[in-house]
Design an enzyme around this catalytic site. Structure first.
Site, PDB file in Angstrom:
ATOM      1  N   ASN A 110       0.858  -1.190   0.000  1.00  0.00           N
ATOM      2  CA  ASN A 110       0.000   0.000   0.000  1.00  0.00           C
ATOM      3  C   ASN A 110       0.887   1.231   0.000  1.00  0.00           C
ATOM      4  OD1 ASN A 110      -2.383   1.623   0.341  1.00  0.00           O
ATOM      5  ND2 ASN A 110      -1.846   1.849   2.506  1.00  0.00           N
ATOM      6  N   HIS A 112       0.951   5.116   1.256  1.00  0.00           N
ATOM      7  CA  HIS A 112       0.250   5.996   2.198  1.00  0.00           C
ATOM      8  C   HIS A 112       0.904   7.371   2.161  1.00  0.00           C
ATOM      9  CE1 HIS A 112      -2.268   6.858   5.663  1.00  0.00           C
ATOM     10  NE2 HIS A 112      -1.225   7.522   6.143  1.00  0.00           N
ATOM     11  N   SER A 144       4.933   6.700   2.312  1.00  0.00           N
ATOM     12  CA  SER A 144       5.458   5.396   2.733  1.00  0.00           C
ATOM     13  C   SER A 144       4.817   4.294   1.913  1.00  0.00           C
ATOM     14  CB  SER A 144       5.107   5.124   4.206  1.00  0.00           C
ATOM     15  OG  SER A 144       5.413   6.212   5.036  1.00  0.00           O
ATOM     16  N   ASP A 153      -2.600   0.243   8.114  1.00  0.00           N
ATOM     17  CA  ASP A 153      -1.383   1.074   7.953  1.00  0.00           C
ATOM     18  C   ASP A 153      -0.264   0.694   8.923  1.00  0.00           C
ATOM     19  OD1 ASP A 153      -2.546   2.554   5.882  1.00  0.00           O
ATOM     20  OD2 ASP A 153      -3.399   4.019   7.276  1.00  0.00           O
TER      21      ASP A 153
HETATM   22  C1  GAR Z   1      -2.581   9.039  -2.904  1.00  0.00           C
HETATM   23  O1  GAR Z   1      -2.105  10.210  -2.293  1.00  0.00           O
HETATM   24  C2  GAR Z   1      -2.477   7.867  -1.956  1.00  0.00           C
HETATM   25  O2  GAR Z   1      -1.323   7.892  -1.159  1.00  0.00           O
HETATM   26  C3  GAR Z   1      -3.695   8.075  -1.108  1.00  0.00           C
HETATM   27  O3  GAR Z   1      -4.692   8.443  -2.045  1.00  0.00           O
HETATM   28  C4  GAR Z   1      -4.083   9.125  -3.145  1.00  0.00           C
HETATM   29  C5  GAR Z   1      -4.506   8.447  -4.420  1.00  0.00           C
HETATM   30  O4  GAR Z   1      -4.062   9.140  -5.554  1.00  0.00           O
HETATM   31  N1  GAR Z   1      -4.031   6.866  -0.415  1.00  0.00           N
HETATM   32  C6  GAR Z   1      -4.522   6.851   0.823  1.00  0.00           C
HETATM   33  O5  GAR Z   1      -4.784   7.849   1.454  1.00  0.00           O
HETATM   34  C7  GAR Z   1      -4.760   5.461   1.388  1.00  0.00           C
HETATM   35  N2  GAR Z   1      -4.870   5.508   2.816  1.00  0.00           N
HETATM   36  P1  GAR Z   1      -4.046   8.459  -6.994  1.00  0.00           P
HETATM   37  O6  GAR Z   1      -5.418   7.845  -7.223  1.00  0.00           O
HETATM   38  O7  GAR Z   1      -3.774   9.602  -7.916  1.00  0.00           O
HETATM   39  O8  GAR Z   1      -2.949   7.417  -7.002  1.00  0.00           O
END
Ligand code: GAR
Length: 200
Positions: A110, A112, A144, A153
């Site tokens: 994942n 984060h 991360s 997480d």
């Molecule tokens: C990213 O910033 C990712 O780290 C976050 O959502 C966004 C997705 O962007 N994920 C979380 O918060 C998970 N807990 P993307 O769809 O453009 O990759």
């Protein structure tokens, strides 16, 4: 020695810019993995268009109208069908059950948008994370990549990188700075995951 490339299944819920970073990386012949399927729990998101443009098989498994077991069973079946070795969560906004994680133990990554173990856990996703970082007056944040375990997480971090938090940051400006390094470290974390597998 040549090794078989890892087959990646990417789970998304939105724009899929991290998916794009993985797609771009996998176009390099020395990248140790290729994406064999993209699954979204939401229809109509841009991440699905990205998969389509890259000619990667993609599917929508809507969480609405299915109970958690059915939802996860459908995802599991698709991942098996596409012979996935490694599941990459890339902006996937559903929490996976301990049962699902056990089936893919050690094989789910994942990304984060914070420096775990800080600012992780249930409710800490997307802009909530950046709001919390700014409210806590942190001088740095980051991203991360970690192995997914049953604790949200909490799994071991494979790679992380920090960015400064500027005094005039809003959640949006901080999110953009963090997102840039997410794109940098996700492919590197996949490489590191593959390296660990082959050195076993
Ligand atoms: C990213 O910033 C990712 O780290 C976050 O959502 C966004 C997705 O962007 N994920 C979380 O918060 C998970 N807990 P993307 O769809 O453009 O990759």
């Amino acid at each position: 020695m040549t090794h078989h490339k890892l087959n990646i299944g990417v789970l998304i819920s939105g724009g899929g810019s991290n998916l794009q970073a993985l797609i771009d990386a996998s176009e390099h012949s020395d990248f140790p993995a290729k994406i064999t399927c993209v699954i979204s729990n939401k229809d109509g998101v841009y991440g699905l268009t990205r998969a389509d443009l890259a000619c990667i098989p993609h599917a929508v498994v809507p969480h609405k109208g299915l109970n958690r077991e059915e939802f996860e069973q459908q995802i599991h079946q698709l991942l098996c069908q596409h012979k996935v070795d490694l599941v990459c969560l890339a902006g996937f906004m559903r929490i996976l059950s301990a049962d699902f994680i056990a089936k893919w133990e050690g094989k789910i990554l994942n990304i984060h948008p914070a420096l775990l173990p800080k600012f992780g856990g249930e409710g800490m996703y997307g802009h909530h994370v950046h709001e919390a970082v700014i409210t806590a007056k942190e001088s740095e944040s980051g991203a991360s990549v970690h192995i997914v375990t049953a604790g949200c997480d909490e799994g071991p971090v494979i790679l992380q990188k920090s960015v400064p938090v500027e005094p005039d940051d809003t959640p949006d400006t901080l999110a953009a700075r963090v997102l840039d390094i997410e794109h940098e470290i996700y492919p590197l974390a996949v490489k590191e995951f593959a390296r660990r597998l082959t050195s076993l």
